[in-house]
Write a protein that holds these residues in place. Structure first.
Motif, PDB file in Angstrom:
ATOM      1  N   PRO A 186      -9.248 -19.699  -9.942  1.00 47.18           N
ATOM      2  CA  PRO A 186      -9.644 -20.575 -11.040  1.00 47.18           C
ATOM      3  C   PRO A 186      -9.254 -19.967 -12.369  1.00 47.18           C
ATOM      4  O   PRO A 186      -9.289 -18.750 -12.529  1.00 47.18           O
ATOM      5  CB  PRO A 186     -11.168 -20.664 -10.913  1.00 47.18           C
ATOM      6  N   PRO A 242       0.470 -17.121 -15.966  1.00 45.98           N
ATOM      7  CA  PRO A 242       1.341 -17.322 -14.807  1.00 45.98           C
ATOM      8  C   PRO A 242       2.818 -17.442 -15.166  1.00 45.98           C
ATOM      9  O   PRO A 242       3.679 -17.157 -14.331  1.00 45.98           O
ATOM     10  CB  PRO A 242       0.822 -18.620 -14.180  1.00 45.98           C
ATOM     11  N   VAL A 302      -6.413 -19.761 -13.657  1.00 44.04           N
ATOM     12  CA  VAL A 302      -5.011 -19.403 -13.755  1.00 44.04           C
ATOM     13  C   VAL A 302      -4.137 -20.648 -13.725  1.00 44.04           C
ATOM     14  O   VAL A 302      -3.115 -20.730 -14.374  1.00 44.04           O
ATOM     15  CB  VAL A 302      -4.617 -18.428 -12.627  1.00 44.04           C
ATOM     16  N   ASN A 321     -13.102 -15.047 -14.153  1.00 41.46           N
ATOM     17  CA  ASN A 321     -12.257 -15.949 -13.366  1.00 41.46           C
ATOM     18  C   ASN A 321     -10.775 -15.695 -13.562  1.00 41.46           C
ATOM     19  O   ASN A 321      -9.962 -16.563 -13.299  1.00 41.46           O
ATOM     20  CB  ASN A 321     -12.571 -17.401 -13.730  1.00 41.46           C
ATOM     21  N   LEU A 322     -10.447 -14.542 -14.046  1.00 43.49           N
ATOM     22  CA  LEU A 322      -9.065 -14.156 -14.323  1.00 43.49           C
ATOM     23  C   LEU A 322      -8.460 -15.011 -15.435  1.00 43.49           C
ATOM     24  O   LEU A 322      -8.675 -16.202 -15.508  1.00 43.49           O
ATOM     25  CB  LEU A 322      -8.179 -14.295 -13.090  1.00 43.49           C
ATOM     26  N   ALA A 374       3.871  -6.694  -0.639  1.00 42.56           N
ATOM     27  CA  ALA A 374       2.699  -6.723  -1.499  1.00 42.56           C
ATOM     28  C   ALA A 374       2.117  -8.132  -1.562  1.00 42.56           C
ATOM     29  O   ALA A 374       0.904  -8.312  -1.649  1.00 42.56           O
ATOM     30  CB  ALA A 374       3.062  -6.245  -2.894  1.00 42.56           C
ATOM     31  N   THR A 375       2.994  -9.130  -1.524  1.00 38.38           N
ATOM     32  CA  THR A 375       2.527 -10.500  -1.658  1.00 38.38           C
ATOM     33  C   THR A 375       1.790 -10.962  -0.412  1.00 38.38           C
ATOM     34  O   THR A 375       0.904 -11.795  -0.483  1.00 38.38           O
ATOM     35  CB  THR A 375       3.717 -11.448  -1.870  1.00 38.38           C
ATOM     36  N   ALA A 423       5.103  -1.878  -7.424  1.00 37.56           N
ATOM     37  CA  ALA A 423       5.994  -2.705  -6.599  1.00 37.56           C
ATOM     38  C   ALA A 423       6.040  -4.167  -7.054  1.00 37.56           C
ATOM     39  O   ALA A 423       7.017  -4.871  -6.793  1.00 37.56           O
ATOM     40  CB  ALA A 423       5.551  -2.638  -5.142  1.00 37.56           C
ATOM     41  N   VAL A 424       4.981  -4.629  -7.722  1.00 39.56           N
ATOM     42  CA  VAL A 424       4.963  -6.048  -8.105  1.00 39.56           C
ATOM     43  C   VAL A 424       5.282  -6.252  -9.579  1.00 39.56           C
ATOM     44  O   VAL A 424       5.154  -7.362 -10.103  1.00 39.56           O
ATOM     45  CB  VAL A 424       3.603  -6.719  -7.787  1.00 39.56           C
ATOM     46  N   LEU A 435      -4.915 -14.582 -16.468  1.00 38.17           N
ATOM     47  CA  LEU A 435      -3.549 -14.081 -16.544  1.00 38.17           C
ATOM     48  C   LEU A 435      -2.630 -15.199 -17.021  1.00 38.17           C
ATOM     49  O   LEU A 435      -3.023 -16.356 -17.105  1.00 38.17           O
ATOM     50  CB  LEU A 435      -3.100 -13.565 -15.179  1.00 38.17           C
ATOM     51  N   SER A 472       9.815  -4.697  -0.565  1.00 39.88           N
ATOM     52  CA  SER A 472       8.490  -4.266  -1.001  1.00 39.88           C
ATOM     53  C   SER A 472       7.723  -5.383  -1.705  1.00 39.88           C
ATOM     54  O   SER A 472       6.520  -5.513  -1.541  1.00 39.88           O
ATOM     55  CB  SER A 472       8.635  -3.064  -1.941  1.00 39.88           C
ATOM     56  N   ASN A 473       8.420  -6.204  -2.475  1.00 36.86           N
ATOM     57  CA  ASN A 473       7.766  -7.304  -3.174  1.00 36.86           C
ATOM     58  C   ASN A 473       7.001  -8.195  -2.219  1.00 36.86           C
ATOM     59  O   ASN A 473       5.863  -8.554  -2.439  1.00 36.86           O
ATOM     60  CB  ASN A 473       8.816  -8.178  -3.871  1.00 36.86           C
ATOM     61  N   THR A 519      -0.066  -9.284   1.741  1.00 41.64           N
ATOM     62  CA  THR A 519      -1.205  -8.527   2.263  1.00 41.64           C
ATOM     63  C   THR A 519      -2.404  -9.421   2.541  1.00 41.64           C
ATOM     64  O   THR A 519      -3.225  -9.120   3.382  1.00 41.64           O
ATOM     65  CB  THR A 519      -1.646  -7.406   1.298  1.00 41.64           C
ATOM     66  N   SER A 520      -2.533 -10.508   1.805  1.00 43.73           N
ATOM     67  CA  SER A 520      -3.602 -11.445   2.147  1.00 43.73           C
ATOM     68  C   SER A 520      -3.147 -12.846   1.784  1.00 43.73           C
ATOM     69  O   SER A 520      -2.180 -13.021   1.058  1.00 43.73           O
ATOM     70  CB  SER A 520      -4.887 -11.104   1.388  1.00 43.73           C
ATOM     71  N   THR A 521      -3.848 -13.822   2.312  1.00 47.85           N
ATOM     72  CA  THR A 521      -3.487 -15.181   1.973  1.00 47.85           C
ATOM     73  C   THR A 521      -3.838 -15.440   0.526  1.00 47.85           C
ATOM     74  O   THR A 521      -4.681 -14.765  -0.049  1.00 47.85           O
ATOM     75  CB  THR A 521      -4.249 -16.182   2.847  1.00 47.85           C
ATOM     76  N   ARG A 522      -3.205 -16.417  -0.050  1.00 43.93           N
ATOM     77  CA  ARG A 522      -3.391 -16.670  -1.468  1.00 43.93           C
ATOM     78  C   ARG A 522      -4.651 -17.514  -1.697  1.00 43.93           C
ATOM     79  O   ARG A 522      -4.733 -18.643  -1.253  1.00 43.93           O
ATOM     80  CB  ARG A 522      -2.180 -17.423  -1.988  1.00 43.93           C
ATOM     81  N   PRO A 523      -5.652 -16.931  -2.351  1.00 40.87           N
ATOM     82  CA  PRO A 523      -6.870 -17.708  -2.584  1.00 40.87           C
ATOM     83  C   PRO A 523      -6.740 -18.586  -3.822  1.00 40.87           C
ATOM     84  O   PRO A 523      -5.792 -18.447  -4.587  1.00 40.87           O
ATOM     85  CB  PRO A 523      -7.908 -16.612  -2.823  1.00 40.87           C
ATOM     86  N   LEU A 530       0.017 -14.028  -6.436  1.00 47.48           N
ATOM     87  CA  LEU A 530      -0.285 -12.728  -5.838  1.00 47.48           C
ATOM     88  C   LEU A 530      -1.732 -12.761  -5.316  1.00 47.48           C
ATOM     89  O   LEU A 530      -2.527 -13.586  -5.744  1.00 47.48           O
ATOM     90  CB  LEU A 530      -0.123 -11.615  -6.882  1.00 47.48           C
ATOM     91  N   PRO A 531      -2.071 -11.851  -4.403  1.00 46.21           N
ATOM     92  CA  PRO A 531      -3.446 -11.837  -3.872  1.00 46.21           C
ATOM     93  C   PRO A 531      -4.473 -11.583  -4.975  1.00 46.21           C
ATOM     94  O   PRO A 531      -4.167 -10.916  -5.975  1.00 46.21           O
ATOM     95  CB  PRO A 531      -3.434 -10.669  -2.878  1.00 46.21           C
TER      96      PRO A 531
END
Lengths: 253, 361
Positions: free
Chosen positions: B357, A91, B359, A86-87, B347-348, A142-143, A89, B343-344, B350-354, A151-152
């Motif tokens: 859990p 934040p 985090v 479930n990650l 990258a952010t 890049a990130v 990281l 560029s930041n 590219t897809s919606t933020r899911p 982030l995605p």
């Protein structure tokens, strides 16, 4: 020669038996997949190896060392790194700092040295450069300075992978690295894992539901059900094992 | 803000701070000294609560410990101020570690309650050992006729150093006492802030934040979670004790009413208001808190408590990251607008933020 030996490990949560005398071993340098239905105890085993769960019975040997004698924070220092299903990281830190956390066990400097700022600065530079290189290798340069929050999902998973690699592990444990990824991303991930194994000379223990990827990249497959091992062998023989087919498809009655 | 601008700003602030005492009145200089002791203590709290995620509502007690240790050692034993400060810092570290050990087993609201107990206990301990501490009236670092319970002070009987004890400007400096004091405070504060800055930007600092956000991840990465938490508690208490030393030196008197829960909460407000997980935050917060208290008339000090409460609520609603957090948000927004999808952002987006859990805190 086996790198990790799981010998009769049992874990109970109250009356629930999560792992029931589980035994298998992982050879040095192989990609070993741990598969089984949900609740089979795969992540529980990861947490036992990370020393987050205390097994009620059994032995755990890694490169001749008795893991069960060590505290959780000492595991990374032995060269065992992992990612989380479930990650997990941080934040509050940037992406590159998250990766640098992975190098914690192999860098030096306690409170005093870090407060005085010497010689931490030199080590710091080295650890940061390593982290940036890893991010670059995973297409995340890049990130690097972005906050790890927001982030995605696929990106976050790769950051976790980079963090695990920053420990320069000998055993890399990946808990469902393909979950939540798109089809294309999964294929890419499979290639990445193989490449990482070859480049960094690793042993990989992989928990994964994505059968295509498991069968495609692993040399050794262990199948679990209800905390027990029901099959153990190379991918093709495991795939034809009647017990495995039954566990995955049911008896049909 | 890039590093060069930061350092330039730092030097500019330092120069202004060094010049003001030369032109300002004593009252202003002392107010600035007050901001500095609040800032150093709030810095300690920021390290503990902001960076490491351990809440303390009891830091007023560590401050009091530092102030009382300083007073007793200088007045009763003739110990020089610098040495008394070192003893106070060491003592607070030991007591902080002693509080930090049980704090390993309790977290969040429960830790807040336990430390609140510490804040309540401190004034009572002071009163209980009145023969040393001067009881509920407190004691002076300088002789002041007509102040305090003289009979009690006679019983203390060790006032031989009283009067020599005040923190005086050495003759070679040619400075007035209040100016000298401010410069000493300034040096202490700068050193404290630079050291904490080093720590938070190091390997250990990352470990502290990792513990705050995700203890399991920290432990798996090899961070010695228990040791880090306990040592941080000790360091935080030491910084509060430095603030206590400064308090005693500035006010030349210590009494239990100065170190109640109100002080603990004031410190927390200063840390949160400025931005708890930042280095400049505590300084900004201290300046705001001291200014608010100054703006409230002395005969309605109760109102200042209400004002703090109101300010705290507004801050939590409008800018949970405090002044520094607000600044960072605005800066990030401006930068994004300026870059126009660099560029930041690519990258952010590219897809919606899911939902992620584990985090979320």
């Amino acid at each position: 020669m086996s790198l990790l030996e799981v010998d009769g490990i049992g874990v109970r949560f109250g009356g629930v038996v999560a792992l029931d005398g589980l035994s298998f071993s992982i050879a040095d340098g192989e990609i070993c997949a741990l598969i089984g239905p949900n609740g089979a105890g795969k992540t529980t085993l990861f947490n036992v190896i990370s020393r987050l769960y205390e097994p009620s019975e059994g032995d755990l040997r890694y490169a001749g060392e008795d893991l069960l004698r060590l505290p959780a924070h000492a595991i990374a220092g032995l060269g065992i790194a992992r990612t989380f299903q479930n990650l997990a990281l941080v934040p509050g830190l940037s992406v590159v700092e998250n990766v640098m956390i992975g190098a914690h066990a192999r860098s030096e400097g306690g409170f005093l040295a870090c407060t005085l700022g010497f010689p931490a600065r030199r080590t710091e530079r080295r650890v940061r450069d390593d982290a940036l290189e890893l991010l670059d290798g995973l297409g995340l340069a890049a990130v690097a300075d972005h906050s790890a929050a927001g982030l995605p999902y696929g990106t976050l998973k790769r950051i976790e992978l980079a963090r695990a690699l920053a420990a320069r592990p000998r055993l890399l444990m990946l808990d469902e690295p393909a979950s939540g990824l798109t089809h294309g991303e999964v294929t890419e991930l499979g290639d990445t894992i193989r490449r990482i194994r070859d480049d960094h000379d690793l042993t990989v223990l992989l928990v994964e539901h994505h059968m295509g990827m498991v069968m495609g990249i692993s040399e050794h497959v262990v199948v679990m059900e209800f905390g027990r091992k029901i099959a153990d062998g190379d991918p093709s023989s495991v795939a034809q094992d009647p017990k495995v087919i039954q566990a995955y498809l049911g008896t049909g009655s | 803000m890039n590093t060069r601008v930061r350092w330039a700003l730092f030097v500019a602030v330092l120069v202004v701070a060094a010049v003001i005492p030369q032109i300002a009145a004593t009252g202003t200089v002392n107010r600035m000294s007050e901001i500095l002791w609040v800032a150093v203590a709030a810095l300690g709290l920021s390290l503990l609560t902001g960076f490491n995620g351990q809440i303390s509502l009891g830091h007023g007690a560590f401050l009091g410990l530092g102030a009382y240790t300083t007073m007793i050692l200088t007045v009763d034993y003739g110990v020089p101020f610098a040495a008394a400060g070192l003893v106070a810092v060491a003592l607070a570290f030991v007591v902080g570690v002693a509080v930090g050990l049980p704090a390993l087993r309790i977290t969040g609201v429960y830790l807040a309650l336990v430390t609140l107990g510490l804040a309540t206990l401190f004034p009572q301990i002071v009163v209980r050992f009145g023969t040393i501490t001067g009881g509920s009236v407190g004691r002076q670092l300088l002789p002041r006729p007509g102040y305090g319970d003289s009979e009690l002070l006679d019983r203390i009987g060790q006032r031989k150093f009283l009067g020599q004890a005040g923190f005086r400007a050495p003759a070679w400096t040619g400075l007035a006492d209040d100016q000298w004091r401010f410069y000493v405070f300034l040096v202490i504060a700068v050193v404290a802030f630079l050291l904490v800055r080093n720590l938070t930007r190091s390997r250990v600092g990352r470990g502290l934040v990792a513990i705050r956000d995700n203890e399991t991840a920290a432990e798996v990465a090899g961070v010695r979670v228990d040791r880090y938490k306990v040592v941080t508690f000790g360091l935080s208490a030491s910084l509060a004790a430095v603030g206590g030393w400064m308090f005693a030196v500035l006010n030349n008197q210590v009494s239990p009413t100065s170190f109640t829960i109100a002080l603990s909460i004031t410190l927390l407000v200063a840390a949160v208001l400025g931005g708890a997980a930042s280095i400049v935050g505590p300084l900004l917060g201290a300046a705001i808190v001291v200014s608010i208290r100054e703006a409230v008339p002395a005969d309605s000090q109760r109102f200042s408590q209400v004002a703090f409460g109101a300010v705290l609520i507004i801050v939590m609603l409008v800018a949970p990251g405090g002044v520094v957090g607000l600044y960072r948000t605005i800066e990030a927004r401006l930068r994004r607008r300026g870059a126009g999808g660099a560029s930041n952002d690519a990258a952010t987006s590219t897809s919606t933020r899911p939902d992620v859990p584990g985090v979320s805190r």
